[in-house]
Design a protein around this motif. Structure first.
Motif, short mmCIF file in Angstrom:
data_model
loop_
_atom_site.label_atom_id
_atom_site.label_comp_id
_atom_site.label_asym_id
_atom_site.label_seq_id
_atom_site.Cartn_x
_atom_site.Cartn_y
_atom_site.Cartn_z
N VAL A 64 3.21 -9.61 -1.92
CA VAL A 64 3.04 -8.17 -1.64
C VAL A 64 2.94 -7.31 -2.88
O VAL A 64 2.90 -6.08 -2.79
N GLY A 65 2.90 -7.92 -4.07
CA GLY A 65 2.87 -7.13 -5.30
C GLY A 65 1.66 -6.25 -5.45
O GLY A 65 1.71 -5.23 -6.15
N ARG A 66 0.57 -6.60 -4.78
CA ARG A 66 -0.66 -5.81 -4.90
C ARG A 66 -0.71 -4.64 -3.92
O ARG A 66 -1.65 -3.85 -3.95
N MET A 67 0.28 -4.52 -3.07
CA MET A 67 0.32 -3.38 -2.15
C MET A 67 0.74 -2.12 -2.90
O MET A 67 1.35 -2.20 -3.97
N PRO A 68 0.41 -0.93 -2.36
CA PRO A 68 0.89 0.31 -2.99
C PRO A 68 2.42 0.30 -3.10
O PRO A 68 3.11 -0.04 -2.14
N GLY A 82 4.04 -1.67 -5.35
CA GLY A 82 4.19 -3.12 -5.33
C GLY A 82 5.61 -3.62 -5.49
O GLY A 82 6.09 -4.42 -4.68
N LEU A 83 6.33 -3.18 -6.52
CA LEU A 83 7.68 -3.69 -6.74
C LEU A 83 8.66 -3.22 -5.65
O LEU A 83 9.61 -3.94 -5.32
N ALA A 84 8.43 -2.05 -5.10
CA ALA A 84 9.25 -1.60 -3.98
C ALA A 84 9.00 -2.48 -2.75
O ALA A 84 9.93 -2.81 -2.00
N GLN A 85 7.74 -2.88 -2.55
CA GLN A 85 7.41 -3.79 -1.46
C GLN A 85 8.06 -5.15 -1.68
O GLN A 85 8.57 -5.79 -0.75
N VAL A 86 8.03 -5.61 -2.94
CA VAL A 86 8.69 -6.87 -3.29
C VAL A 86 10.18 -6.77 -2.98
O VAL A 86 10.80 -7.73 -2.46
N ASN A 87 10.76 -5.64 -3.29
CA ASN A 87 12.18 -5.40 -3.02
C ASN A 87 12.48 -5.59 -1.54
O ASN A 87 13.45 -6.26 -1.15
N ILE A 88 11.66 -5.01 -0.69
CA ILE A 88 11.87 -5.08 0.76
C ILE A 88 11.71 -6.50 1.28
O ILE A 88 12.55 -7.01 2.02
N LEU A 89 10.62 -7.17 0.87
CA LEU A 89 10.37 -8.53 1.36
C LEU A 89 11.43 -9.50 0.86
O LEU A 89 11.89 -10.37 1.61
N THR A 90 11.84 -9.34 -0.39
CA THR A 90 12.87 -10.23 -0.93
C THR A 90 14.18 -10.06 -0.17
O THR A 90 14.89 -11.04 0.09
N SER A 91 14.51 -8.83 0.19
CA SER A 91 15.73 -8.60 0.97
C SER A 91 15.67 -9.29 2.32
O SER A 91 16.66 -9.85 2.79
N VAL A 94 7.15 3.26 2.05
CA VAL A 94 6.89 3.04 0.63
C VAL A 94 5.41 3.23 0.31
O VAL A 94 5.05 3.80 -0.73
N ILE A 95 4.53 2.77 1.19
CA ILE A 95 3.09 2.95 0.98
C ILE A 95 2.75 4.44 0.88
O ILE A 95 2.01 4.87 -0.02
N ILE A 96 3.30 5.22 1.80
CA ILE A 96 3.05 6.67 1.80
C ILE A 96 3.62 7.30 0.54
O ILE A 96 2.95 8.10 -0.14
N ALA A 97 4.86 6.94 0.19
CA ALA A 97 5.49 7.49 -1.02
C ALA A 97 4.71 7.10 -2.27
O ALA A 97 4.55 7.90 -3.20
N ALA A 98 4.20 5.87 -2.30
CA ALA A 98 3.45 5.39 -3.47
C ALA A 98 2.17 6.19 -3.66
O ALA A 98 1.79 6.52 -4.79
N LYS A 99 1.50 6.47 -2.57
CA LYS A 99 0.25 7.23 -2.65
C LYS A 99 0.51 8.68 -3.05
O LYS A 99 -0.24 9.28 -3.82
N VAL A 100 1.59 9.25 -2.52
CA VAL A 100 1.91 10.65 -2.83
C VAL A 100 2.40 10.80 -4.26
O VAL A 100 2.03 11.74 -4.97
N ARG A 101 3.22 9.84 -4.71
CA ARG A 101 3.87 9.97 -6.02
C ARG A 101 3.22 9.12 -7.12
O ARG A 101 3.68 9.11 -8.25
N GLY A 102 2.17 8.41 -6.76
CA GLY A 102 1.43 7.66 -7.78
C GLY A 102 2.16 6.47 -8.35
O GLY A 102 2.04 6.17 -9.54
N PHE A 103 2.91 5.74 -7.50
CA PHE A 103 3.61 4.56 -7.97
C PHE A 103 2.61 3.45 -8.29
O PHE A 103 1.56 3.35 -7.65
N PRO A 104 2.92 2.59 -9.26
CA PRO A 104 1.94 1.59 -9.71
C PRO A 104 1.78 0.41 -8.75
O PRO A 104 2.67 0.11 -7.95
N ILE A 105 0.62 -0.23 -8.86
CA ILE A 105 0.34 -1.50 -8.18
C ILE A 105 0.44 -2.60 -9.22
O ILE A 105 -0.01 -2.45 -10.35
N GLU A 106 1.03 -3.71 -8.85
CA GLU A 106 1.24 -4.80 -9.81
C GLU A 106 -0.06 -5.55 -10.08
O GLU A 106 -0.98 -5.54 -9.27
N ASP A 107 -0.12 -6.18 -11.24
CA ASP A 107 -1.28 -6.99 -11.60
C ASP A 107 -1.44 -8.15 -10.63
O ASP A 107 -0.46 -8.72 -10.15
N ALA A 108 -2.71 -8.48 -10.37
CA ALA A 108 -2.99 -9.57 -9.45
C ALA A 108 -2.55 -10.90 -10.06
O ALA A 108 -2.73 -11.14 -11.26
#
Length: 433
Positions: free
Chosen positions: A90-94, A96-105, A194-208
């Protein structure tokens, strides 16, 4: 003369000793013994309740085993492999690291059953990754780490659900299975937020990550990913009881860490065992205090008084559930999970049963509610753990946490009033009628 005032004095002693800083387990034991003396009852009843409660119930044995398994995974590099797997997925999702955080949990929750273990283990690494070079605001990183850890005791296995089964005489297996759909719902909604927050606040997407790296990443993650399959498959196939499944998962984690990954030497294993013993001692002390305290509460017919109170109010099921949720959300701001579960919850179980509420559904609702309390100021213990481990100021996390608290409360209402989310899987498995 004192007998008539024994219960109020006991409660006053409990409150006073707790405020003075005495651990809750000891405070319950001390206040309950004072009650037995003032009520003219045999003080030996305290020991009898502890022995019957702790040693007469094999379900309680699952708790230290789950604690041991979680500590092994944190120390044995198992969480590192899960982290790399989640990053690839999920690192490539908006965000990315926040998504990784959720999936890892979610993945880690299938092994530990504890939100605190999640935050203290893989959560610490993820928070550092998110805050490195200012990629994410510190407060947001801490808030999403704490919030995603809430799913730990919802998805099986779950230490709070084991406690609930102890006090409600419900099926541990049904409770575990009932938490699957709510946990997936929580993770899905948090991911959307997180997707919505990432788009609004410009959070980074991880490298493929190159496709050629995926097979090795997945292969390295498969052994720890097999643990939930072992645990749940063993329970629902009838091979293991829940306690035996906890022992099997702890043994499997030990094999992986010592022989599979060679990441746990004799010294480190000793440290993990010592840490597990200390944590188990604290939990057991609270459990012992609760058994004595609940004996007193039962003798004084407090649950019946609570039932009569609600019966006089003539509340509907909806009104009762709303009131319980509100009460637990308030209590969660000030009390720890074990106290709420072992002392407060038994008072409401008879009323819930009388109103026709399925006690498995009620348990999942209560556990989720208490998990929200772990991130709710002023006592949000997960926030304090993140502050201690990562040095993120509480104020920054509290400013960010309210969005997630609001989302979780909305999900709590959905889980409360759509009981099939919690009951469909256990019914399909034939665990409840």
């Amino acid at each position: 003369m004192l007998e008539a005032f024994a219960l109020p004095i006991m409660i006053a002693i409990l409150i006073g000793t707790t405020i003075a800083g005495l651990p809750m387990g000891i405070a319950m034991i001390v206040s309950s013994i004072f009650y037995l003396v003032m009520a003219g009852r045999d003080v030996g009843l305290a020991s009898e309740q502890v022995l019957n409660g702790v040693f007469g119930n094999f379900v309680a044995l699952a708790v230290p085993l789950f604690i041991f398994a979680a500590n092994i995974m944190n120390a044995g590099q198992i969480s590192d492999r899960l982290l790399k797997f989640a990053l690839a997925m999920v690192g490539r999702m908006p965000g990315g690291l926040a998504q990784v955080n959720i999936l890892t949990s979610l993945i880690f929750s299938g092994m530990s059953g504890s939100a605190v273990s999640d935050v203290a283990g893989v959560g610490k690494v993820l928070t550092n990754m998110m805050t490195k070079d200012g990629r994410y605001p510190r407060g947001f990183a801490g808030a999403i780490t704490a919030t995603s850890s809430v799913v730990g005791p919802i998805f099986p296995p779950s230490i709070p659900m084991v406690f609930y089964a102890l006090i409600s005489s419900t099926s541990v297996g049904a409770l575990f299975l009932g938490g699957v759909i709510p946990a997936i719902l929580i993770v899905t909604v948090l991911s959307i937020v997180v997707i919505i927050a990432a788009k609004v606040r410009g959070f980074p997407i991880e490298d493929a990550i190159p496709l050629r790296a995926f097979p090795l990443i997945i292969l390295r993650a498969l052994p720890p990913l097999f643990m939930p399959v072992l645990l749940l498959g063993g329970i629902y196939s009838g091979v293991f009881t829940p306690t035996e499944a906890a022992a099997a998962s702890a043994f499997y984690a030990l094999l992986l860490a010592v022989f599979g990954y060679r990441a746990l030497g004799a010294r480190k294993l000793y440290e993990v065992t010592l840490s597990s013993v200390k944590t188990t001692a604290v939990v057991t002390l609270v459990l012992c205090g609760a058994f004595i305290f609940n004996y007193v509460v039962t003798v004084e017919r407090v649950p019946l008084a609570v039932f009569n109170f609600f019966d006089q109010l003539d509340l509907s099921v909806i009104a009762f559930l709303l009131l319980i949720n509100l009460l637990y959300l308030i209590l969660g701001c000030f009390l720890d999970v074990s106290t709420i579960m072992l002392v407060i919850t038994p008072l409401f179980i008879p009323t819930a049963a009388a109103l026709g509420i399925d006690l498995h559904h009620f348990g999942i609702m209560v556990v989720f509610n208490m998990m929200i309390g772990l991130i709710t100021p002023p006592y949000g213990i997960l926030l304090f753990i993140i502050k201690a481990l990562n040095g993120i100021p509480l104020g920054e996390m509290i400013r960010e946490i309210w969005l997630f608290v609001g989302v979780l409360v909305a999900l709590l209402m959905v889980i409360t009033f759509v009981p099939e989310l919690s009951l469909w899987l256990p019914r399909a498995a034939g665990l409840i009628g």
